[in-house]
Enzyme design. Structure first.
Site, PDB file in Angstrom:
ATOM      1  N   CYS A  37      51.456 -29.510 -30.834  1.00  0.00           N
ATOM      2  CA  CYS A  37      51.949 -30.127 -29.596  1.00  0.00           C
ATOM      3  C   CYS A  37      51.326 -29.479 -28.360  1.00  0.00           C
ATOM      4  O   CYS A  37      51.748 -28.409 -27.933  1.00  0.00           O
ATOM      5  CB  CYS A  37      53.474 -30.021 -29.549  1.00  0.00           C
ATOM      6  SG  CYS A  37      54.176 -30.663 -28.028  1.00  0.00           S
ATOM      7  N   CYS A  87      53.713 -29.017 -25.436  1.00  0.00           N
ATOM      8  CA  CYS A  87      54.653 -27.898 -25.591  1.00  0.00           C
ATOM      9  C   CYS A  87      53.947 -26.556 -25.378  1.00  0.00           C
ATOM     10  O   CYS A  87      54.500 -25.645 -24.768  1.00  0.00           O
ATOM     11  CB  CYS A  87      55.269 -27.889 -26.992  1.00  0.00           C
ATOM     12  SG  CYS A  87      55.744 -29.497 -27.615  1.00  0.00           S
ATOM     13  N   ASP A  88      52.715 -26.402 -25.893  1.00  0.00           N
ATOM     14  CA  ASP A  88      52.105 -25.071 -25.990  1.00  0.00           C
ATOM     15  C   ASP A  88      50.857 -24.873 -25.131  1.00  0.00           C
ATOM     16  O   ASP A  88      50.371 -23.748 -25.009  1.00  0.00           O
ATOM     17  CB  ASP A  88      51.735 -24.782 -27.454  1.00  0.00           C
ATOM     18  CG  ASP A  88      52.959 -24.823 -28.364  1.00  0.00           C
ATOM     19  OD1 ASP A  88      54.056 -24.498 -27.874  1.00  0.00           O
ATOM     20  OD2 ASP A  88      52.816 -25.193 -29.540  1.00  0.00           O
TER      21      ASP A  88
END
Ligand code: FAD
Ligand code: NAP
Length: 316
Positions: free
Chosen positions: A137, A140-141
């Site tokens: 992701c 997300c990261d």
């Protein structure tokens, strides 16, 4: 202690675009639906920022906002929600029974909209390094990789979208694809090819992820599929974007599936058990779009409503 809850007309498993659209229709149809969120409330779109192809948003919209708006719309018409993951189902009904840990929920019709989960490469240490350089992701990261070197694996829409997003942070992103032709749609291909920070390794696979739990990822070994040659590429992170597997393990032996594990639907969203309907990515290996998931969620709710009416008529 097990708690058995009052029966619902309709229970919907999953709160992605398919589940929430089914909820909006079922709630407006007076079926008092209950949505069980699962471990990813809002579904796959909560992992992406730019959605440019969902009608009604000419400037685009980010995934979490779109999904929150769908949930708000479903709540407005009286949908109830439960946090938690369904661990078991009994489809010898109606009533059908759905377990969330020790809680049992009963329903006369069931809509399955459990979507799909990211596929992994199957390399021995990918789970050890998950969260330590291995990710599925970018949204997300990505933030953690400012000025870093990254690898994205895959040649579809997700891989190119992730690669483009990661260039907001990373110094360079190398897309590793097993063929020399991309599967991604033309606009995403164009955007990636025009991005100076994105490079490609064609006809190649990641044969090993280099690193350890303490220091994280330090590189990958790439294998060229045509000449068999292997080489190491230094990088700080590996984003895996090679597609998804349908979340259907719960229904093995209970519902008809195809060879890929997708639920088989006929006449719209009917599964092999009357009263059980399936919508979205869990039954669609071809289109897998937010709008098609939402469309089939609408169909599932309408078919569930008709099924409830037929049962009612048979009783009276
Ligand atoms: P999902 O969104 O996968 O939702 C599944 C739901 O089921 C989740 O809420 C989950 O928690 C729940 N669930 C799973 N197992 C259980 C269980 N055991 N019990 C209870 N609940 C459970 N499509 C587009 O049209 N445009 C885009 O721009 C776009 N961008 C994308 C970007 C990325 C990074 C990805 C991964 C996908 C993108 N897609 C896009 C595809 C789109 O996200 C999917 O087609 C869509 O989300 C499918 O919706 P769904 O409701 O079927 O399932
Ligand atoms: P996908 O279209 O299935 O693409 C998966 C990619 O990974 C393919 O290029 C495939 O290679 C490669 N691959 C699969 N298994 C592999 C393995 N074991 N090792 C190496 N490579 C492997 O999946 P996706 O990109 O996640 O897209 C899923 C759906 O969501 C699609 O319908 C897509 O249109 C949609 N989506 C849309 C958008 C958008 O509209 N903006 C964004 C993201 C996703 P091959 O090409 O050789 O098969």
């Amino acid at each position: 202690m097990t708690t058995v809850h009052e029966a619902h007309d309709t229970i919907i498993l999953g709160s992605g675009p398919a589940g929430l659209t089914a909820a909006i229709y079922a709630a407006r149809g007076n079926c008092c639906p209950l949505v069980i969120h699962g471990s990813q409330p809002g579904g796959q779109l909560t992992t992406t920022t730019d959605i440019d192809n969902f009608p009604g948003f000419p400037e685009g919209i980010d995934g979490p906002t779109l999904m929150q708006q769908m949930e708000d719309q479903a709540r407005r018409f009286g949908t109830a929600f439960v946090q938690g993951e369904v661990t078991r189902v009994d489809l010898e009904g109606p009533p059908f029974r759905v377990w969330v840990e020790d809680e049992i929920y009963l329903c006369t019709s069931l809509v399955i909209a459990t979507g799909a989960s990211p596929r992994m490469l199957g390399l021995p240490n990918e789970w050890d390094l998950y969260g330590r350089g291995v990710s599925v992701c970018a949204t997300c990261d990505g933030f953690f990789y400012k000025e870093k070197e990254l690898v994205v694996v895959g040649g579809g829409d997700t891989a190119l979208e992730e690669a483009a997003f990661l260039t907001r942070f990373a110094r360079r992103v190398t897309v590793v694809h097993r063929r020399d032709t991309l599967r991604a749609s033309p606009p995403l291909q164009k955007r990636a090819r025009e991005n100076e920070r994105i490079g490609f390794r064609w006809n190649s696979v990641v044969s090993a992820i280099l690193g350890d739990k303490e220091a994280g990822v330090r590189g990958v070994r790439l294998k060229h599929l045509q000449n068999g040659q292997e080489e190491e590429l230094a990088c700080d992170g590996v984003f895996i974007a090679i597609g998804h597997t349908p979340n259907t393990a719960l229904f093995e032996g209970k519902l008809e599936m195809d060879e890929g594990g997708y639920l088989v639907t006929r006449n719209g969203t009917e599964t092999s058990v009357p009263g059980v309907f399936a919508a979205g990515d869990v039954q669609d290996h071809q289109f897998r779009q937010a709008i098609t998931a939402a469309g089939s969620g609408c169909m599932a709710a309408m078919q569930a409503e008709r099924y409830l009416e037929t049962l009612q008529q048979a009783k009276s």
